[in-house]
Structures are given as C-alpha cells and as structure tokens.
Design a protein around this motif. Structure first.
Motif, PDB file in Angstrom:
ATOM      1  N   HIS A  34       0.822  -1.387   0.155  1.00  0.00           N
ATOM      2  CA  HIS A  34      -0.244   0.049   0.111  1.00  0.00           C
ATOM      3  C   HIS A  34       0.657   1.247  -0.016  1.00  0.00           C
ATOM      4  O   HIS A  34       0.651   2.327  -0.797  1.00  0.00           O
ATOM      5  N   LEU A  35       1.873   1.418   1.089  1.00  0.00           N
ATOM      6  CA  LEU A  35       2.764   2.413   0.870  1.00  0.00           C
ATOM      7  C   LEU A  35       3.500   2.771  -0.453  1.00  0.00           C
ATOM      8  O   LEU A  35       3.751   3.906  -0.754  1.00  0.00           O
ATOM      9  N   LYS A  39       3.243   5.883  -2.806  1.00  0.00           N
ATOM     10  CA  LYS A  39       4.682   6.683  -3.024  1.00  0.00           C
ATOM     11  C   LYS A  39       4.714   6.623  -4.691  1.00  0.00           C
ATOM     12  O   LYS A  39       5.076   7.883  -5.286  1.00  0.00           O
ATOM     13  N   GLN A  40       4.418   5.796  -5.420  1.00  0.00           N
ATOM     14  CA  GLN A  40       4.433   5.623  -6.935  1.00  0.00           C
ATOM     15  C   GLN A  40       3.358   6.872  -7.396  1.00  0.00           C
ATOM     16  O   GLN A  40       3.575   7.491  -8.464  1.00  0.00           O
ATOM     17  N   GLU A  46       3.213  14.198  -9.361  1.00  0.00           N
ATOM     18  CA  GLU A  46       4.071  15.293  -9.447  1.00  0.00           C
ATOM     19  C   GLU A  46       4.867  15.663 -10.753  1.00  0.00           C
ATOM     20  O   GLU A  46       4.993  16.555 -11.181  1.00  0.00           O
ATOM     21  N   LYS A  47       5.188  14.353 -11.306  1.00  0.00           N
ATOM     22  CA  LYS A  47       5.890  14.661 -12.815  1.00  0.00           C
ATOM     23  C   LYS A  47       4.858  15.105 -13.601  1.00  0.00           C
ATOM     24  O   LYS A  47       5.107  15.887 -14.658  1.00  0.00           O
ATOM     25  N   SER A  48       3.441  14.368 -13.708  1.00  0.00           N
ATOM     26  CA  SER A  48       2.453  14.784 -14.613  1.00  0.00           C
ATOM     27  C   SER A  48       2.057  16.630 -14.388  1.00  0.00           C
ATOM     28  O   SER A  48       2.045  17.216 -15.338  1.00  0.00           O
ATOM     29  N   ARG A  49       2.200  16.651 -13.147  1.00  0.00           N
ATOM     30  CA  ARG A  49       2.169  18.480 -12.740  1.00  0.00           C
ATOM     31  C   ARG A  49       3.028  19.028 -13.489  1.00  0.00           C
ATOM     32  O   ARG A  49       2.839  20.185 -14.091  1.00  0.00           O
TER      33      ARG A  49
END
Length: 146
Positions: A34-35, A39-40, A46-49
């Motif tokens: 789950h963690l 994280k992924q 963030e990369k997409s933004r």
C-alpha cells in the motif's frame, strides 16, 4: 470424531503466538504494498503536474512570440534566461525560487530548473526544464510580414 469435538482444551499459547506472527507478517506485507502504491502515485502525479506546467509555459510564451513583431523579439540575446516581447510582456527566470516570472514579478510557472531563450535571424529557440527533468524544446520560425 466426537472425541475431538468434546475436547475443551482450547488453543495453546504456541498456537496463538503462531497466528499472531503469521498475521503480523501478512499485515506488514499488505502495508508495504500500500505504501509503495501511494509513493508511486505521488511521484507520477508530481511529474504529470510538472509536465503540464512546462507545456503550459511553452504554449503561452510561444503564442506571445508569434503575436509580437520582430522588433520586440530583438530584445533576446544569443542565449538568455529572459524574453521581453513588448513593454508589457516579459518573462524572466528567477534562479532563487526556481520559477519563471512576469514583468511585475508575479510567478508565472514554478519548479523550473532551467529556462533558455535564444534567437537567430529567422527563429527563436525556447527550452524549459522542470525540476523533475520534464523538458520542452521548441523552435519558432519567424515569418517576415509584408
């Protein structure tokens, strides 16, 4: 069979400990998966933004360059971190807070690692790189109007 059903001994301490240990291992594995997924998701979001921000900045600056006359574009050096198109439209890179700012100092796009603008006689090259490595390179060919 009745002998086992009528047995009232219950569970031994070893059996309870074994169940607790096996259950703990299973819960640990589930929580790690789950963690990792969270994280992924955060990393990809963030990369997409950042890619969206870099693309947006390139699109807006390209549109402004196409609208400006060639005299306004002449304010670009051979390789620079700012572009001044008119007395109102100017974009400059602020390395202190890693952003591209408008003329009045308001942040246009943030989280930018590098911003390069260069001009040759017939084209303007625009290069924007985000802090995550997302990069946009574009060449704008200048057409001389009649």
């Amino acid at each position: 069979m009745k002998k086992y059903l009528n047995n009232e001994r219950g569970l031994t301490l070893v059996e309870i400990l074994a169940v607790i240990i096996i259950g703990s291992i299973i819960m640990l594995l589930i929580s790690n998966v789950h963690l990792f997924g969270q994280k992924q998701y955060k990393s990809q979001s963030e990369k997409s933004r950042h890619l969206y921000d870099v693309t947006y900045a390139a699109k807006v600056i390209t549109k402004e360059i196409r609208k400006a006359d060639e005299k306004g574009i002449a304010n670009i050096g051979s390789k620079s971190d700012h572009i001044k198109l008119t007395s109102v439209i100017e974009y400059k890179y602020n390395s202190a807070n890693k952003s591209i700012e408008n003329k009045d100092g308001t942040i246009f796009v943030k989280d930018i690692e590098n911003f390069y603008v260069s001009k040759s006689s017939s084209e303007v090259v625009l290069r924007i790189i985000s802090i995550t490595g997302e990069e946009i390179n574009t060449k704008i060919t200048l057409r001389k109007g009649d």
